[in-house]
Write an enzyme that holds these catalytic residues in place. Structure first.
Site, mmCIF file in Angstrom:
data_model
loop_
_atom_site.group_PDB
_atom_site.id
_atom_site.type_symbol
_atom_site.label_atom_id
_atom_site.label_comp_id
_atom_site.label_asym_id
_atom_site.label_seq_id
_atom_site.Cartn_x
_atom_site.Cartn_y
_atom_site.Cartn_z
ATOM 1 N N GLY A 258 0.839 -1.205 0.000
ATOM 2 C CA GLY A 258 0.000 0.000 0.000
ATOM 3 C C GLY A 258 0.866 1.245 0.000
ATOM 4 O O GLY A 258 0.525 2.255 0.612
ATOM 5 N N SER B 155 1.526 3.320 -2.390
ATOM 6 C CA SER B 155 1.287 4.285 -3.462
ATOM 7 C C SER B 155 0.707 5.606 -2.971
ATOM 8 O O SER B 155 0.644 6.573 -3.716
ATOM 9 C CB SER B 155 0.350 3.672 -4.503
ATOM 10 O OG SER B 155 -0.878 3.302 -3.902
ATOM 11 N N ASN C 20 -2.587 -7.815 -5.260
ATOM 12 C CA ASN C 20 -3.613 -7.837 -4.214
ATOM 13 C C ASN C 20 -3.053 -8.653 -3.050
ATOM 14 O O ASN C 20 -2.902 -9.866 -3.152
ATOM 15 C CB ASN C 20 -4.886 -8.473 -4.772
ATOM 16 C CG ASN C 20 -5.947 -8.652 -3.706
ATOM 17 O OD1 ASN C 20 -5.787 -8.199 -2.566
ATOM 18 N ND2 ASN C 20 -7.028 -9.313 -4.065
ATOM 19 N N VAL C 21 -2.760 -7.989 -1.948
ATOM 20 C CA VAL C 21 -2.106 -8.701 -0.844
ATOM 21 C C VAL C 21 -2.987 -9.802 -0.250
ATOM 22 O O VAL C 21 -2.484 -10.701 0.420
ATOM 23 C CB VAL C 21 -1.626 -7.742 0.282
ATOM 24 C CG1 VAL C 21 -0.531 -6.818 -0.212
ATOM 25 C CG2 VAL C 21 -2.785 -6.978 0.906
ATOM 26 N N SER D 191 -3.875 -0.422 14.286
ATOM 27 C CA SER D 191 -4.640 0.804 14.534
ATOM 28 C C SER D 191 -5.059 0.833 15.994
ATOM 29 O O SER D 191 -5.244 -0.234 16.606
ATOM 30 C CB SER D 191 -5.897 0.813 13.653
ATOM 31 O OG SER D 191 -6.798 1.813 14.092
ATOM 32 N N TYR E 11 -13.055 -3.894 10.845
ATOM 33 C CA TYR E 11 -11.730 -3.240 10.851
ATOM 34 C C TYR E 11 -11.021 -3.475 12.190
ATOM 35 O O TYR E 11 -9.836 -3.839 12.226
ATOM 36 C CB TYR E 11 -11.933 -1.746 10.593
ATOM 37 C CG TYR E 11 -10.669 -0.930 10.477
ATOM 38 C CD1 TYR E 11 -9.893 -0.970 9.316
ATOM 39 C CD2 TYR E 11 -10.257 -0.094 11.514
ATOM 40 C CE1 TYR E 11 -8.746 -0.206 9.197
ATOM 41 C CE2 TYR E 11 -9.114 0.680 11.401
ATOM 42 C CZ TYR E 11 -8.363 0.621 10.242
ATOM 43 O OH TYR E 11 -7.214 1.375 10.125
ATOM 44 N N ALA F 74 -11.508 -5.864 14.339
ATOM 45 C CA ALA F 74 -11.129 -7.281 14.459
ATOM 46 C C ALA F 74 -9.869 -7.563 13.650
ATOM 47 O O ALA F 74 -8.960 -8.257 14.117
ATOM 48 C CB ALA F 74 -12.276 -8.172 13.986
ATOM 49 N N LYS G 55 -7.505 -5.467 12.875
ATOM 50 C CA LYS G 55 -6.337 -4.787 13.456
ATOM 51 C C LYS G 55 -5.941 -5.423 14.792
ATOM 52 O O LYS G 55 -4.756 -5.472 15.130
ATOM 53 C CB LYS G 55 -6.623 -3.288 13.609
ATOM 54 C CG LYS G 55 -6.825 -2.561 12.269
ATOM 55 C CD LYS G 55 -5.582 -2.633 11.388
ATOM 56 C CE LYS G 55 -5.679 -1.739 10.164
ATOM 57 N NZ LYS G 55 -4.469 -1.799 9.329
#
Ligand code: NAI
Length: 242
Positions: A11, A13, A63-64, A142, A155, A157, A159
């Site tokens: 990510g 970019s 795509n990771v 996060s 999100y 969960a 993180k």
């Protein structure tokens, strides 16, 4: 300080990932930027890294969340750079919504990108790190993964999962000379947080303002060179999760 090292930034970019790539390049590291779709933005970051610091930099679309695509991309990076020393798992997405209304795909997409994506990257680079008996992994989690956040169960969960992944990897790979840490930003001004200027949580930041991508990049630089630090979760959040 990182001259001769190669760092992979997922990510990379835009936003926080762009700042991390530029910071590591300014410390002398060669940079492999992994991006989801914006080719021009990724190439611009690579040009900045090269022109400002005289390092090598290349962009890879991947795509990771895709296990075999990550395997192929890691092989390409290895062929281009020879080896890798630093991995920053920064790629992440949000699909916010209240739990009772959340679509299954919104839960799955966030877990697949944010958590499985980091696993995929670590999984495919770990052989290289183990052979080199050297490696530094930094997972961008996060404060939502530490405190929870209404409207972000997927999100949070993902993180929180990253923190568990970080600590397990740190314990498992420490004997091989590999460190793994997590970095937990709070509110950072990027495309992801655009439109959040009225969020009441902002008033709860002890330092009084949102952070900048460069604030996170500074902390990545610290973790990249802190040789005796592993399994740590470093908050970069203006104190909000204190
Ligand atoms: P952003 O949305 O500006 O950038 C996200 C990057 O991830 C983009 O380059 C995008 O192309 C890439 N990406 C997304 N899905 C991908 C996939 N499947 N494969 C490869 N690349 C993919 O976000 P921002 O704000 O720069 O966030 C970076 C990281 O920091 C994320 O993991 C995010 O969760 C985390 N974070 C951000 C905070 C903020 O306030 N902005 C706060 C806490 C954590």
């Amino acid at each position: 300080m990182l001259k001769g090292k190669t760092a992979v930034v997922t990510g990379g970019s835009r936003g926080i990932g762009e700042a991390i790539a530029c910071k590591l390049a300014s410390m002398g590291a060669n940079i492999a930027v992994i991006y989801a779709g914006n080719h021009d933005a990724a190439e611009n970051v690579c040009s900045r890294c090269k022109e400002e610091n005289g390092v090598q930099a290349r962009a890879y679309q991947c795509n990771v969340a895709d296990f075999s695509a990550v395997k192929d991309t890691v092989a390409k990076i290895k062929a281009d750079f020879g080896t890798v020393h630093i991995l920053v798992n920064n790629a992440g997405i949000t699909r916010d919504g209240m739990l009772a209304m959340m679509k299954e795909e919104d839960y799955d997409d966030v877990l697949d990108t944010n958590l499985k994506g980091a696993f995929n990257m670590i999984r495919h680079l770990s052989g290289l790190f183990i052979r080199n008996r050297e490696g530094c992994i930094i997972n961008i989690t996060s404060v939502a993964g530490m405190m929870g956040n209404a409207g972000q169960c997927n999100y949070s969960a993902s993180k929180a999962g990253l923190i568990g992944l970080t600590k397990s990897v740190a314990k498992e790979l420490a004997p091989k000379g590999i460190r793994c840490n997590a970095l937990a930003p709070g509110f950072i001004a990027t495309d992801m947080t655009e439109g959040q200027t009225e969020n009441p949580l902002l008033k709860m930041i002890p330092l009084g303002t949102m952070g900048k991508p460069e604030d996170v990049a500074e902390a990545v630089a610290y973790l990249a060179s802190a040789k005796y630090v592993t399994g740590e979760v470093l908050r970069v959040d203006g104190g909000i999760a204190m």
